[in-house]
Design a protein around this motif. Structure first.
Motif, PDB file in Angstrom:
ATOM      1  N   MET A   1      -6.061  16.509 -21.269  1.00 39.24           N
ATOM      2  CA  MET A   1      -5.820  15.146 -21.721  1.00 39.24           C
ATOM      3  C   MET A   1      -7.050  14.627 -22.450  1.00 39.24           C
ATOM      4  N   PRO A   2      -6.876  13.775 -23.458  1.00 43.36           N
ATOM      5  CA  PRO A   2      -8.016  13.285 -24.226  1.00 43.36           C
ATOM      6  C   PRO A   2      -8.931  12.404 -23.395  1.00 43.36           C
ATOM      7  N   GLU A   3     -10.206  12.384 -23.775  1.00 42.29           N
ATOM      8  CA  GLU A   3     -11.175  11.535 -23.084  1.00 42.29           C
ATOM      9  C   GLU A   3     -11.059  10.094 -23.566  1.00 42.29           C
ATOM     10  N   ARG A   4     -11.291   9.156 -22.645  1.00 40.50           N
ATOM     11  CA  ARG A   4     -11.349   7.745 -23.001  1.00 40.50           C
ATOM     12  C   ARG A   4     -12.582   7.151 -22.355  1.00 40.50           C
ATOM     13  N   ASN A   5     -13.254   6.278 -23.086  1.00 40.64           N
ATOM     14  CA  ASN A   5     -14.412   5.594 -22.538  1.00 40.64           C
ATOM     15  C   ASN A   5     -13.955   4.448 -21.647  1.00 40.64           C
ATOM     16  N   GLY A   6     -14.915   3.899 -20.881  1.00 48.87           N
ATOM     17  CA  GLY A   6     -14.606   2.732 -20.069  1.00 48.87           C
ATOM     18  C   GLY A   6     -13.825   3.099 -18.824  1.00 48.87           C
ATOM     19  N   HIS A   7     -13.156   2.112 -18.246  1.00 42.98           N
ATOM     20  CA  HIS A   7     -12.378   2.369 -17.033  1.00 42.98           C
ATOM     21  C   HIS A   7     -11.033   1.682 -17.128  1.00 42.98           C
ATOM     22  N   VAL A   8     -10.140   2.103 -16.262  1.00 43.46           N
ATOM     23  CA  VAL A   8      -8.802   1.534 -16.233  1.00 43.46           C
ATOM     24  C   VAL A   8      -8.862   0.109 -15.681  1.00 43.46           C
ATOM     25  N   LEU A   9      -7.958  -0.758 -16.153  1.00 44.21           N
ATOM     26  CA  LEU A   9      -7.838  -2.113 -15.623  1.00 44.21           C
ATOM     27  C   LEU A   9      -6.811  -2.118 -14.490  1.00 44.21           C
ATOM     28  N   LEU A  10      -7.121  -2.806 -13.412  1.00 44.80           N
ATOM     29  CA  LEU A  10      -6.211  -2.876 -12.276  1.00 44.80           C
ATOM     30  C   LEU A  10      -5.875  -4.323 -11.955  1.00 44.80           C
ATOM     31  N   GLY A  11      -4.588  -4.649 -12.039  1.00 43.54           N
ATOM     32  CA  GLY A  11      -4.097  -5.941 -11.605  1.00 43.54           C
ATOM     33  C   GLY A  11      -3.063  -5.749 -10.510  1.00 43.54           C
ATOM     34  N   VAL A  12      -2.801  -6.790  -9.763  1.00 45.91           N
ATOM     35  CA  VAL A  12      -1.725  -6.787  -8.769  1.00 45.91           C
ATOM     36  C   VAL A  12      -0.862  -8.010  -9.012  1.00 45.91           C
ATOM     37  N   ASN A  13       0.431  -7.774  -9.194  1.00 49.53           N
ATOM     38  CA  ASN A  13       1.379  -8.863  -9.335  1.00 49.53           C
ATOM     39  C   ASN A  13       1.760  -9.320  -7.936  1.00 49.53           C
ATOM     40  N   ALA A  14       1.237 -10.467  -7.535  1.00 57.79           N
ATOM     41  CA  ALA A  14       1.401 -10.955  -6.168  1.00 57.79           C
ATOM     42  C   ALA A  14       2.781 -11.600  -6.013  1.00 57.79           C
ATOM     43  N   LEU A  15       3.761 -10.773  -5.723  1.00 50.85           N
ATOM     44  CA  LEU A  15       5.135 -11.258  -5.603  1.00 50.85           C
ATOM     45  C   LEU A  15       5.382 -11.869  -4.220  1.00 50.85           C
ATOM     46  N   ILE A  16       4.580 -12.847  -3.890  1.00 53.79           N
ATOM     47  CA  ILE A  16       4.674 -13.669  -2.680  1.00 53.79           C
ATOM     48  C   ILE A  16       4.550 -12.826  -1.412  1.00 53.79           C
ATOM     49  N   LEU A  17       5.627 -12.190  -0.971  1.00 53.22           N
ATOM     50  CA  LEU A  17       5.573 -11.340   0.211  1.00 53.22           C
ATOM     51  C   LEU A  17       5.671  -9.859  -0.135  1.00 53.22           C
ATOM     52  N   GLY A  18       6.223  -9.552  -1.305  1.00 50.41           N
ATOM     53  CA  GLY A  18       6.430  -8.179  -1.735  1.00 50.41           C
ATOM     54  C   GLY A  18       7.620  -8.134  -2.669  1.00 50.41           C
ATOM     55  N   TYR A  19       7.836  -6.993  -3.332  1.00 50.10           N
ATOM     56  CA  TYR A  19       8.901  -6.964  -4.336  1.00 50.10           C
ATOM     57  C   TYR A  19      10.284  -6.692  -3.746  1.00 50.10           C
ATOM     58  N   LEU A  20      10.353  -6.293  -2.472  1.00 47.68           N
ATOM     59  CA  LEU A  20      11.646  -6.032  -1.843  1.00 47.68           C
ATOM     60  C   LEU A  20      12.034  -7.168  -0.903  1.00 47.68           C
ATOM     61  N   PRO A  21      13.321  -7.515  -0.845  1.00 48.22           N
ATOM     62  CA  PRO A  21      13.757  -8.645  -0.009  1.00 48.22           C
ATOM     63  C   PRO A  21      13.402  -8.509   1.458  1.00 48.22           C
ATOM     64  N   ALA A  22      13.311  -7.267   1.959  1.00 49.69           N
ATOM     65  CA  ALA A  22      13.021  -7.072   3.380  1.00 49.69           C
ATOM     66  C   ALA A  22      11.535  -7.205   3.702  1.00 49.69           C
ATOM     67  N   ALA A  23      10.700  -7.536   2.724  1.00 51.37           N
ATOM     68  CA  ALA A  23       9.259  -7.646   2.969  1.00 51.37           C
ATOM     69  C   ALA A  23       8.946  -8.662   4.069  1.00 51.37           C
ATOM     70  N   TRP A  24       9.778  -9.689   4.176  1.00 51.22           N
ATOM     71  CA  TRP A  24       9.517 -10.742   5.168  1.00 51.22           C
ATOM     72  C   TRP A  24       9.581 -10.219   6.603  1.00 51.22           C
ATOM     73  N   LYS A  25      10.179  -9.040   6.804  1.00 46.57           N
ATOM     74  CA  LYS A  25      10.316  -8.489   8.147  1.00 46.57           C
ATOM     75  C   LYS A  25       9.052  -7.797   8.641  1.00 46.57           C
ATOM     76  N   SER A  26       8.030  -7.719   7.796  1.00 43.98           N
ATOM     77  CA  SER A  26       6.779  -7.091   8.218  1.00 43.98           C
ATOM     78  C   SER A  26       6.243  -7.793   9.473  1.00 43.98           C
ATOM     79  N   PRO A  27       5.874  -7.034  10.501  1.00 44.27           N
ATOM     80  CA  PRO A  27       5.363  -7.656  11.730  1.00 44.27           C
ATOM     81  C   PRO A  27       4.050  -8.398  11.532  1.00 44.27           C
ATOM     82  N   ARG A  28       3.407  -8.184  10.404  1.00 41.69           N
ATOM     83  CA  ARG A  28       2.135  -8.854  10.145  1.00 41.69           C
ATOM     84  C   ARG A  28       2.312 -10.243   9.532  1.00 41.69           C
TER      85      ARG A  28
END
Length: 426
Positions: A1-28
């Motif tokens: 694979m070709p070389e690239r300078n710099g580093h990758v950008l990392l974001g997180v889309n904070a979808l409230i509790l998570g992207y799946l409807p059952a996320a609210w069931k997390s014991p935490r």
């Protein structure tokens, strides 16, 4: 694979509790987690522990349908991020807000205020709105046409950027457009980062043009490198056509995540969360995304040509064109039955790409797409936000660091600085 300078950008889309409807069931999670200040403080602290570049949070001008939206109720992102800004010092804070149901002066002032109090860490992710319920909330009989929404969105973006600049230069903005008229200047202090970072969400031709002209980043939907690489080049080309450098606009597609210590564990986790969600969730979401009632199809037959080859009427289709194109391209390429595709979306994503596997495998995916020139970074979207964010910060980021793809500590203090430090594109 070709070389690239710099580093990758990392974001997180904070979808409230998570992207799946059952996320609210997390014991935490507690029953009031999403409107608890301490919950959002934790999100900011974990993201900053992983030296992530940015957190995204969407506004919603209407109450969502729990059958199609894992998080039907939302808080105002600029107020939420102001709280997080108080407890963090480096993480970028990006608010998604609509040009359809906002006023440009008020939104420009709100985003710039967040930018000032956070020390230059604010951004705006520009979207248009297509929800009739949202229109009713604002006293309208219906949603404007797609062409009207994008035309207003382009003028809105010019107004907001002009108003941000007015805070720095002291010169009044005078915009007399077809959809908007704005005359004046912001009274807020100038942005600590020059101006807040501007993102554009979507992959339509109008969206690409807007991104090339004004945006610092694009939050897009991609399922394969075969489609992601050409789209990446199209946006970079558009930036050059408007007299900008190719590196001035960064491409960060979304990626839905279920992570485990083994691939088997990750798939089991994904299956359990999907099966604990409403039974018709996937079919309803797909129906909305492609503009066809999937419940009328035979689950054990392949998608018919009337679905795959139906011409798109932008005047009547209310969904995301970018999502629709990426989904239909994937179905055409793999030829699954309806049942197979609905099951596969657990592992490969819906409109956004999907990933189910280990942190090491996720690092492989990030590195491959980055080196191929399919993205400058990625907006990760965990199935359960709190749990997934911890794995990203504590397991995925260290792997990327060892590969020379990510920094060991923050090198800059503003969101724009994070983007610039990521290095030139290939």
């Amino acid at each position: 694979m070709p070389e690239r300078n710099g580093h990758v950008l990392l974001g997180v889309n904070a979808l409230i509790l998570g992207y799946l409807p059952a996320a609210w069931k997390s014991p935490r999670l507690t029953a009031d987690a999403f409107h608890s200040g301490d919950y959002w403080r934790q999100i900011g602290a974990i993201a900053e522990r992983g030296t992530l570049d940015a957190l995204f949070l969407a506004d919603s001008p209407s109450l969502g349908n729990p059958g199609q939206d894992a998080n039907p109720a939302k808080l105002d992102p600029t107020v939420t991020w102001a709280h997080v800004a108080r407890h963090t010092s480096h993480i970028g804070l990006i608010a998604t807000a609509s040009t359809t149901f906002n006023d440009p002066f008020e939104l420009a002032e709100r985003i710039l205020t967040l930018d000032v109090v956070s020390g230059g860490r604010a951004g705006w992710n520009l979207v248009t709105s297509r929800d009739p319920q949202a229109a009713a909330n604002f006293g309208l009989d219906g949603v404007p046409t797609r062409e009207e929404r994008y035309a207003r969105g382009a003028e809105f973006a010019d107004a907001v950027v002009g108003l941000w600049d007015s805070a720095r230069t002291g010169e009044e903005l005078s915009l007399d457009g077809e959809h908007l008229r704005v005359s004046g200047r912001l009274c807020a202090p100038a942005s600590p980062q020059g101006r807040p970072v501007l993102f554009q969400a979507g992959g339509s031709p109008q969206g690409r043009a807007l991104a090339g002209r004004l945006a610092d980043g694009v939050f897009t939907a991609e399922l394969t490198t075969e489609t992601a690489v050409p789209h990446y080049q199209l946006v970079k080309d558009a930036a050059q056509q408007y007299g900008r450098t190719r590196d001035e606009v960064k491409i960060l597609p979304g990626l839905l995540l279920s992570l485990g210590s083994t691939e088997e564990e990750a798939r089991r986790r994904s299956d359990e969360l999907h099966e604990a969600s409403p039974a018709a969730y996937s079919a309803r979401w797909l129906s909305q995304a492609i503009g066809f009632d999937v419940s009328t199809l035979d689950l054990d037959e392949k998608f018919p040509s009337e679905v795959l080859d139906a011409p798109l009427d932008p005047a009547t289709f209310t969904g995301s064109i970018g999502f629709r194109e990426s989904i239909l391209q994937k179905i055409r390429a793999t030829g699954p039955t309806v049942r197979e595709y609905l099951r596969e979306t657990r592992y490969s994503g819906s409109g956004h790409g999907g990933f189910v596997g280990t942190p090491e495998q996720l690092a492989d995916r990030i590195e491959e797409w980055y080196r191929l020139g399919a993205w400058d970074g990625v907006n990760l979207q965990p199935d359960v936000l709190l749990e997934g964010l911890e794995v990203i910060a504590d397991e995925v980021v260290p792997i990327l660091r060892r590969r020379g793809l990510y920094r060991h500590e923050y090198e800059t203090s503003t969101l724009r600085g994070h983007f610039q430090a990521a290095g030139p594109s290939a």
